[in-house]
Design a protein around this motif. Structure first.
Motif, short mmCIF file in Angstrom:
data_model
loop_
_atom_site.label_atom_id
_atom_site.label_comp_id
_atom_site.label_asym_id
_atom_site.label_seq_id
_atom_site.Cartn_x
_atom_site.Cartn_y
_atom_site.Cartn_z
N HIS A 36 126.13 10.35 33.04
CA HIS A 36 125.19 11.48 33.11
C HIS A 36 124.38 11.52 31.81
O HIS A 36 124.95 11.59 30.71
CB HIS A 36 125.98 12.77 33.30
CG HIS A 36 125.12 13.99 33.46
ND1 HIS A 36 124.59 14.40 34.66
CD2 HIS A 36 124.70 14.91 32.55
CE1 HIS A 36 123.90 15.51 34.49
NE2 HIS A 36 123.94 15.84 33.21
N ASP A 38 121.35 13.34 29.65
CA ASP A 38 120.61 14.60 29.53
C ASP A 38 119.33 14.41 28.73
O ASP A 38 119.36 14.13 27.54
CB ASP A 38 121.50 15.64 28.83
CG ASP A 38 122.64 16.08 29.72
OD1 ASP A 38 122.36 16.57 30.83
OD2 ASP A 38 123.82 15.91 29.32
N HIS A 69 119.40 13.54 34.18
CA HIS A 69 119.17 14.99 34.33
C HIS A 69 117.97 15.36 33.46
O HIS A 69 118.09 15.46 32.24
CB HIS A 69 120.46 15.71 33.91
CG HIS A 69 120.38 17.20 33.97
ND1 HIS A 69 121.35 18.00 33.40
CD2 HIS A 69 119.48 18.05 34.52
CE1 HIS A 69 121.05 19.27 33.61
NE2 HIS A 69 119.91 19.33 34.26
N MET A 71 115.62 17.80 31.94
CA MET A 71 115.39 19.21 31.60
C MET A 71 114.05 19.26 30.88
O MET A 71 113.97 19.47 29.65
CB MET A 71 116.55 19.72 30.73
CG MET A 71 117.82 19.94 31.53
SD MET A 71 119.31 19.97 30.52
CE MET A 71 119.65 18.22 30.43
N ASP A 178 127.63 21.08 36.31
CA ASP A 178 127.35 20.60 34.96
C ASP A 178 127.40 21.77 33.98
O ASP A 178 126.61 22.71 34.09
CB ASP A 178 125.95 19.95 34.96
CG ASP A 178 125.56 19.37 33.62
OD1 ASP A 178 126.40 19.32 32.69
OD2 ASP A 178 124.38 18.95 33.49
ZN ZN Z 1 123.30 17.63 32.27
#
Ligand code: ZN
Ligand code: DX5
Length: 225
Positions: A36, A38, A69, A71, A178
């Motif tokens: 994963h 970020d 992911h 953001m 998460d």
């Molecule tokens: Zn995340």
């Protein structure tokens, strides 16, 4: 309850970035299912992390699928870059995508699996009309931006609502959770209906990543049996 496989996705946000390739290899050998990653832009969330060059480096260090992911604001401008860098799943935030359907189509048109993340205050209904286009919904159990925050119990009913709705429609949908997930709370999360489990500090703050991943898997499976 759905029989989607339980997958463990360590978040490298809590890894030692000075030894990132080694850290990625350690979770790979340790039995992780996804990595994963970020990506934060300092605008949508109050923190700045990494971009495509680091994702390329992670890609070179593991054969595992990369769960990216995003953001970030203006995700549409970046889909191609992250697809090219080696992302397998690309997850965008519902709150940051005014044309969410279009963004999902852009991800799918690159042959990538599309996911949408929901902040703790965002209702499950935000993905109602795109659910059949998604491989996964990510339920945030902290406000995004930082690792090491405490799990917000209030999101558990949202996990269950999404799982029930996916089952009702007969969709093959993964539900990822998460933020603040550790060996001592994974049971309530998988029991609620989640099957993809992100853990950052819950894994990287421990000595033996493989042992922690195995324990997460054991407790997570036991709770949904
Ligand atoms: Zn995340
Ligand atoms: C938070 C990130 C998470 C974070 C999880 O904004 O999306 O992936 O790294 O870290 P822990 O498991 O430490 O809460």
């Amino acid at each position: 309850m759905s029989a989607r496989p339980l997958l463990i996705a360590p978040s490298i946000l809590s890894a030692d970035f000075g030894r990132l390739a080694d850290e990625v290899r350690a979770i790979t050998v340790g039995g992780a299912d996804y990595v994963h990653v970020d990506v934060m832009d300092g605008h949508f969330v109050p923190n700045l992390t990494i971009g495509p060059p680091v994702i390329r480096a992670v890609r070179a260090a593991t054969h595992l699928p990369l769960d990216v992911h995003l953001m970030i604001e203006q995700a549409d401008r970046w889909i191609d870059e992250y697809a090219d860098a080696g992302a397998d799943l690309i997850c965008v935030h519902a709150e940051a995508c005014p044309h969410l359907h279009r963004t999902i189509q852009a991800i799918r048109s690159r042959g990538k699996r599309a996911a949408v993340a929901l902040n703790p205050a965002t209702p499950a209904g935000a993905v109602d009309y795109v659910l059949d286009q998604l491989a996964m919904v990510l339920v945030m159990s902290v406000n995004p931006g930082f690792g090491g925050q405490a799990f917000i119990d209030g999101v558990l009913p949202k996990i269950t609502a999404l799982r029930q709705e996916a089952d009702r429609r007969g969709l093959v949908l993964d539900i990822e959770v998460d933020g603040g997930v550790k060996v001592d709370n994974i049971d309530v999360i998988t029991r609620a209906g989640a099957n993809v489990i992100v853990s950052g500090s819950g894994i990287f703050a421990t000595k033996d990543y493989g042992q922690t991943i195995a324990e997460l898997r054991r407790r997570g499976e036991a709770a949904r049996a």
